[in-house]
Design a protein around this motif. Structure first.
Motif, PDB file in Angstrom:
ATOM      1  N   LEU A 165      36.013  59.109  47.750  1.00  0.00           N
ATOM      2  CA  LEU A 165      36.730  59.588  47.904  1.00  0.00           C
ATOM      3  C   LEU A 165      38.002  59.448  46.875  1.00  0.00           C
ATOM      4  O   LEU A 165      38.465  60.603  46.788  1.00  0.00           O
ATOM      5  CB  LEU A 165      38.041  59.480  49.113  1.00  0.00           C
ATOM      6  CG  LEU A 165      36.912  58.497  50.750  1.00  0.00           C
ATOM      7  CD1 LEU A 165      37.700  57.565  51.866  1.00  0.00           C
ATOM      8  CD2 LEU A 165      36.543  60.537  50.670  1.00  0.00           C
ATOM      9  N   GLY A 166      38.036  59.327  45.936  1.00  0.00           N
ATOM     10  CA  GLY A 166      38.095  59.065  44.995  1.00  0.00           C
ATOM     11  C   GLY A 166      40.046  58.567  44.903  1.00  0.00           C
ATOM     12  O   GLY A 166      40.872  59.156  44.204  1.00  0.00           O
ATOM     13  N   ILE A 167      40.258  57.810  46.297  1.00  0.00           N
ATOM     14  CA  ILE A 167      41.674  57.067  45.989  1.00  0.00           C
ATOM     15  C   ILE A 167      42.061  55.895  45.588  1.00  0.00           C
ATOM     16  O   ILE A 167      40.940  54.715  45.359  1.00  0.00           O
ATOM     17  CB  ILE A 167      41.649  57.221  47.294  1.00  0.00           C
ATOM     18  CG1 ILE A 167      41.800  58.209  47.529  1.00  0.00           C
ATOM     19  CG2 ILE A 167      43.120  56.263  47.353  1.00  0.00           C
ATOM     20  CD1 ILE A 167      41.347  58.417  49.200  1.00  0.00           C
ATOM     21  N   PHE A 168      43.278  55.729  44.146  1.00  0.00           N
ATOM     22  CA  PHE A 168      42.510  54.603  43.807  1.00  0.00           C
ATOM     23  C   PHE A 168      42.989  53.294  44.658  1.00  0.00           C
ATOM     24  O   PHE A 168      44.266  53.558  45.145  1.00  0.00           O
ATOM     25  CB  PHE A 168      43.735  54.717  42.776  1.00  0.00           C
ATOM     26  CG  PHE A 168      43.971  52.958  42.052  1.00  0.00           C
ATOM     27  CD1 PHE A 168      42.878  52.878  40.946  1.00  0.00           C
ATOM     28  CD2 PHE A 168      45.583  52.931  42.220  1.00  0.00           C
ATOM     29  CE1 PHE A 168      42.955  52.082  40.766  1.00  0.00           C
ATOM     30  CE2 PHE A 168      44.972  51.008  41.537  1.00  0.00           C
ATOM     31  CZ  PHE A 168      43.671  50.868  40.683  1.00  0.00           C
ATOM     32  N   LEU A 169      42.755  52.462  44.782  1.00  0.00           N
ATOM     33  CA  LEU A 169      42.475  51.176  45.176  1.00  0.00           C
ATOM     34  C   LEU A 169      42.173  50.026  43.898  1.00  0.00           C
ATOM     35  O   LEU A 169      41.536  49.420  43.616  1.00  0.00           O
ATOM     36  CB  LEU A 169      41.375  50.630  46.684  1.00  0.00           C
ATOM     37  CG  LEU A 169      41.574  49.960  47.473  1.00  0.00           C
ATOM     38  CD1 LEU A 169      42.913  50.630  48.167  1.00  0.00           C
ATOM     39  CD2 LEU A 169      40.970  50.430  48.597  1.00  0.00           C
ATOM     40  N   ARG A 170      43.499  49.207  44.126  1.00  0.00           N
ATOM     41  CA  ARG A 170      43.366  48.134  43.536  1.00  0.00           C
ATOM     42  C   ARG A 170      42.671  46.931  43.704  1.00  0.00           C
ATOM     43  O   ARG A 170      42.692  46.586  44.404  1.00  0.00           O
ATOM     44  CB  ARG A 170      44.989  47.795  42.884  1.00  0.00           C
ATOM     45  CG  ARG A 170      44.925  46.480  41.889  1.00  0.00           C
ATOM     46  CD  ARG A 170      46.393  45.811  41.862  1.00  0.00           C
ATOM     47  NE  ARG A 170      47.854  46.705  42.411  1.00  0.00           N
ATOM     48  CZ  ARG A 170      47.783  46.982  40.647  1.00  0.00           C
ATOM     49  NH1 ARG A 170      47.309  46.927  39.374  1.00  0.00           N
ATOM     50  NH2 ARG A 170      48.684  48.317  40.403  1.00  0.00           N
ATOM     51  N   PRO A 171      41.322  46.817  43.207  1.00  0.00           N
ATOM     52  CA  PRO A 171      40.037  46.443  42.843  1.00  0.00           C
ATOM     53  C   PRO A 171      41.104  44.579  43.006  1.00  0.00           C
ATOM     54  O   PRO A 171      40.379  43.905  43.584  1.00  0.00           O
ATOM     55  CB  PRO A 171      39.331  47.030  42.395  1.00  0.00           C
ATOM     56  CG  PRO A 171      39.593  47.327  40.926  1.00  0.00           C
ATOM     57  CD  PRO A 171      40.727  47.523  41.059  1.00  0.00           C
ATOM     58  N   LEU A 172      41.313  44.217  41.362  1.00  0.00           N
ATOM     59  CA  LEU A 172      41.291  43.381  41.209  1.00  0.00           C
ATOM     60  C   LEU A 172      43.208  42.965  41.275  1.00  0.00           C
ATOM     61  O   LEU A 172      43.688  43.909  41.414  1.00  0.00           O
ATOM     62  CB  LEU A 172      41.081  43.030  39.798  1.00  0.00           C
ATOM     63  CG  LEU A 172      39.760  43.105  39.108  1.00  0.00           C
ATOM     64  CD1 LEU A 172      38.781  43.568  38.463  1.00  0.00           C
ATOM     65  CD2 LEU A 172      38.770  42.039  40.624  1.00  0.00           C
ATOM     66  N   PRO A 173      43.574  41.819  41.245  1.00  0.00           N
ATOM     67  CA  PRO A 173      45.244  40.810  41.066  1.00  0.00           C
ATOM     68  C   PRO A 173      45.279  41.732  39.999  1.00  0.00           C
ATOM     69  O   PRO A 173      45.128  42.074  38.818  1.00  0.00           O
ATOM     70  CB  PRO A 173      44.552  39.260  40.706  1.00  0.00           C
ATOM     71  CG  PRO A 173      43.226  39.182  40.824  1.00  0.00           C
ATOM     72  CD  PRO A 173      42.988  39.545  40.973  1.00  0.00           C
ATOM     73  N   MET A 174      46.886  42.026  40.165  1.00  0.00           N
ATOM     74  CA  MET A 174      48.064  42.721  38.878  1.00  0.00           C
ATOM     75  C   MET A 174      47.776  41.299  38.019  1.00  0.00           C
ATOM     76  O   MET A 174      47.878  42.280  36.778  1.00  0.00           O
ATOM     77  CB  MET A 174      49.522  42.466  39.624  1.00  0.00           C
ATOM     78  CG  MET A 174      49.231  43.784  41.277  1.00  0.00           C
ATOM     79  SD  MET A 174      51.006  42.960  41.693  1.00  0.00           S
ATOM     80  CE  MET A 174      52.032  45.007  40.991  1.00  0.00           C
ATOM     81  N   PHE A 175      48.017  40.858  37.957  1.00  0.00           N
ATOM     82  CA  PHE A 175      48.228  39.955  36.187  1.00  0.00           C
ATOM     83  C   PHE A 175      46.967  39.990  35.526  1.00  0.00           C
ATOM     84  O   PHE A 175      47.060  40.090  34.855  1.00  0.00           O
ATOM     85  CB  PHE A 175      47.952  38.518  36.613  1.00  0.00           C
ATOM     86  CG  PHE A 175      46.986  37.666  37.487  1.00  0.00           C
ATOM     87  CD1 PHE A 175      45.684  37.260  36.414  1.00  0.00           C
ATOM     88  CD2 PHE A 175      47.163  37.664  38.548  1.00  0.00           C
ATOM     89  CE1 PHE A 175      44.737  36.711  37.314  1.00  0.00           C
ATOM     90  CE2 PHE A 175      46.378  36.969  39.163  1.00  0.00           C
ATOM     91  CZ  PHE A 175      44.689  36.126  38.568  1.00  0.00           C
ATOM     92  N   MET A 176      45.146  40.656  36.049  1.00  0.00           N
ATOM     93  CA  MET A 176      44.424  41.567  35.032  1.00  0.00           C
ATOM     94  C   MET A 176      44.104  42.089  34.541  1.00  0.00           C
ATOM     95  O   MET A 176      44.082  42.899  33.925  1.00  0.00           O
ATOM     96  CB  MET A 176      43.188  41.310  36.039  1.00  0.00           C
ATOM     97  CG  MET A 176      43.611  39.414  36.885  1.00  0.00           C
ATOM     98  SD  MET A 176      41.439  39.569  37.820  1.00  0.00           S
ATOM     99  CE  MET A 176      40.957  38.390  36.829  1.00  0.00           C
ATOM    100  N   GLY A 177      45.779  43.113  34.839  1.00  0.00           N
ATOM    101  CA  GLY A 177      45.805  44.245  34.366  1.00  0.00           C
ATOM    102  C   GLY A 177      45.066  45.483  34.717  1.00  0.00           C
ATOM    103  O   GLY A 177      44.790  46.353  34.030  1.00  0.00           O
TER     104      GLY A 177
END
Length: 160
Positions: A147-159
């Motif tokens: 679908l091309g929708i960004f979905l944060r896969p990993l935690p924020m602290f991993m950048g």
């Protein structure tokens, strides 16, 4: 009137208001070039409102009732039901929603599926864990890549 019919009546009113909005007010501000499109932004809400009104009428008129009356909820005996499981699942849903951004989709969703199935009584860990990981990875791949929708896969602290 039974509880299911009261709920159907409330949903009928909501669907009528939603349908009125979809049919008469949503498309008023469309750009001229979008008015020639076969599918408008209000197409899906129109379909949902018609289906919701139909389902509400089916419940209000009692067409879904069979001859068996097993499964009626007796509100005087709520202590006999699994209220604790329902409360834990609702709390888990809130925690999942709060953890989704900081911990990422993959970890949060996998943990939600594993803990949710544990709360519901599943104890086959050798099935629970792989199914949760496969389901989470599949949904992430479909949303992110197909679908091309960004979905944060990993935690924020991993950048990421």
């Amino acid at each position: 009137m039974a509880l299911d019919r009261w709920i159907a009546l409330v949903l009928l009113v909501i669907c009528i208001i939603y349908g009125y909005t979809a049919w008469f007010t949503m498309d008023a501000d469309l750009a001229p070039f979008m008015r020639r499109n076969p599918i408008w932004p209000s197409t899906f809400p129109k379909v949902l409102s018609v289906l919701g009104i139909g389902a509400s009428f089916i419940i209000l008129l009692g067409f879904e009732k069979g001859e068996e009356k097993t499964g009626e909820i007796d509100h005087r005996r709520l202590g006999d039901y699994f209220i604790g499981q329902a409360v834990f699942l609702l709390a888990l849903m809130v925690i999942y929603a709060l953890c989704l951004r900081p911990l990422g989709f993959l970890f949060s969703t996998s943990a939600f599926l594993i803990l949710g199935s544990f709360i519901l009584g599943e104890r086959k860990w050798h099935l629970m864990i792989p199914i949760a990981f496969i389901a989470t990875g599949s949904v992430w791949y479909l949303v992110q890549e197909v679908l091309g929708i960004f979905l944060r896969p990993l935690p924020m602290f991993m950048g990421v």
